[in-house]
Design a protein around this motif. Sequence first.
Motif, short mmCIF file in Angstrom:
data_model
loop_
_atom_site.label_atom_id
_atom_site.label_comp_id
_atom_site.label_asym_id
_atom_site.label_seq_id
_atom_site.Cartn_x
_atom_site.Cartn_y
_atom_site.Cartn_z
N PRO A 1 42.73 50.80 38.51
CA PRO A 1 42.16 49.50 38.17
C PRO A 1 43.14 48.53 37.52
N GLU A 2 44.10 49.04 36.77
CA GLU A 2 45.07 48.14 36.13
C GLU A 2 45.89 47.39 37.18
N LYS A 3 46.35 48.09 38.19
CA LYS A 3 47.16 47.46 39.24
C LYS A 3 46.32 46.48 40.08
N LEU A 4 45.10 46.87 40.42
CA LEU A 4 44.26 45.99 41.23
C LEU A 4 43.82 44.77 40.42
N ALA A 5 43.58 44.96 39.13
CA ALA A 5 43.23 43.82 38.28
C ALA A 5 44.38 42.82 38.23
N GLU A 6 45.59 43.31 38.22
CA GLU A 6 46.75 42.41 38.19
C GLU A 6 46.83 41.59 39.49
N PHE A 7 46.55 42.22 40.63
CA PHE A 7 46.52 41.50 41.91
C PHE A 7 45.53 40.35 41.83
N TYR A 8 44.28 40.64 41.45
CA TYR A 8 43.26 39.59 41.39
C TYR A 8 43.50 38.61 40.25
N ARG A 9 44.07 39.07 39.15
CA ARG A 9 44.38 38.16 38.04
C ARG A 9 45.34 37.09 38.51
N GLN A 10 46.37 37.50 39.23
CA GLN A 10 47.35 36.53 39.73
C GLN A 10 46.78 35.67 40.85
N LEU A 11 46.03 36.28 41.76
CA LEU A 11 45.46 35.52 42.88
C LEU A 11 44.50 34.44 42.38
N LEU A 12 43.69 34.77 41.38
CA LEU A 12 42.66 33.85 40.88
C LEU A 12 43.08 33.07 39.64
N ASP A 13 44.34 33.23 39.22
CA ASP A 13 44.78 32.62 37.97
C ASP A 13 43.78 32.92 36.86
N ALA A 14 43.44 34.20 36.73
CA ALA A 14 42.40 34.65 35.81
C ALA A 14 43.01 35.25 34.55
N GLU A 15 42.15 35.53 33.60
CA GLU A 15 42.59 36.20 32.38
C GLU A 15 41.79 37.49 32.22
N GLU A 16 42.42 38.48 31.62
CA GLU A 16 41.75 39.74 31.34
C GLU A 16 40.81 39.53 30.17
N THR A 17 39.56 39.96 30.33
CA THR A 17 38.59 39.78 29.26
C THR A 17 38.14 41.08 28.64
N GLU A 18 38.36 42.19 29.34
CA GLU A 18 37.93 43.49 28.83
C GLU A 18 38.79 44.55 29.49
N ALA A 19 39.19 45.56 28.74
CA ALA A 19 39.96 46.66 29.32
C ALA A 19 39.67 47.94 28.56
N SER A 20 39.49 49.00 29.33
CA SER A 20 39.36 50.33 28.75
C SER A 20 40.13 51.27 29.66
N ALA A 21 40.07 52.54 29.39
CA ALA A 21 40.80 53.51 30.19
C ALA A 21 40.31 53.55 31.63
N ASN A 22 39.07 53.15 31.88
CA ASN A 22 38.52 53.28 33.22
C ASN A 22 37.99 51.99 33.83
N ARG A 23 38.19 50.86 33.16
CA ARG A 23 37.65 49.61 33.68
C ARG A 23 38.44 48.43 33.12
N VAL A 24 38.71 47.47 34.00
CA VAL A 24 39.34 46.21 33.60
C VAL A 24 38.49 45.09 34.17
N GLU A 25 38.18 44.10 33.34
CA GLU A 25 37.42 42.94 33.81
C GLU A 25 38.27 41.69 33.63
N ILE A 26 38.18 40.81 34.61
CA ILE A 26 38.88 39.53 34.54
C ILE A 26 37.89 38.40 34.76
N ARG A 27 38.28 37.20 34.31
CA ARG A 27 37.46 36.00 34.51
C ARG A 27 38.38 34.87 34.95
N GLY A 28 38.02 34.27 36.09
CA GLY A 28 38.77 33.14 36.61
C GLY A 28 38.41 31.87 35.88
N ALA A 29 39.23 30.84 36.07
CA ALA A 29 39.01 29.56 35.41
C ALA A 29 37.66 28.94 35.77
N ASP A 30 37.18 29.23 36.99
CA ASP A 30 35.90 28.66 37.41
C ASP A 30 34.71 29.53 37.00
#
Length: 130
Positions: free
Chosen positions: A16-45
């Motif tokens: 999830p860390e690697k895939l979150a980075e892909f979508y974080r960069q694609l969506l110009d998003a920020e990480e809002t939550e992270a644990s050992a098994n889950r990462v959440e991001i939120r885009g500007a929109d």
Amino acid sequence: MALVTAGVVVLDCAEPEKLAEFYRQLLDAEETEASANRVEIRGADGIRLALRRDVNATPPSWPRPENSLQTHLEFEVTDLDAAERRIVSLGGRPTETKDASGPFEERGYADPAGHSFILRTTTPTAPKQG
């Protein structure tokens, strides 16, 4: 008051860390939550996307005709060519090689873990045809 107040799309994947980075960069998003098994991001929109660890995850096989597409993400863009270059540079890959039919332009891709998503230039008004 609404019983359900928020929703988030969750993709299962091995890393999830690697895939979150892909979508974080694609969506110009920020990480809002992270644990050992889950990462959440939120885009500007406001789009929310979570990536959840599944140690047995295997990439989806879409667009093979023997397996029906169950879920995919759609993103609206203003420049399909520029967005495609960005996706490829981040480790994604095109999956659709034919021209899209209908009143809008769209292209299909897979993220680095194999989840499918569509880029489109406008919001669709007609149901999917096949």
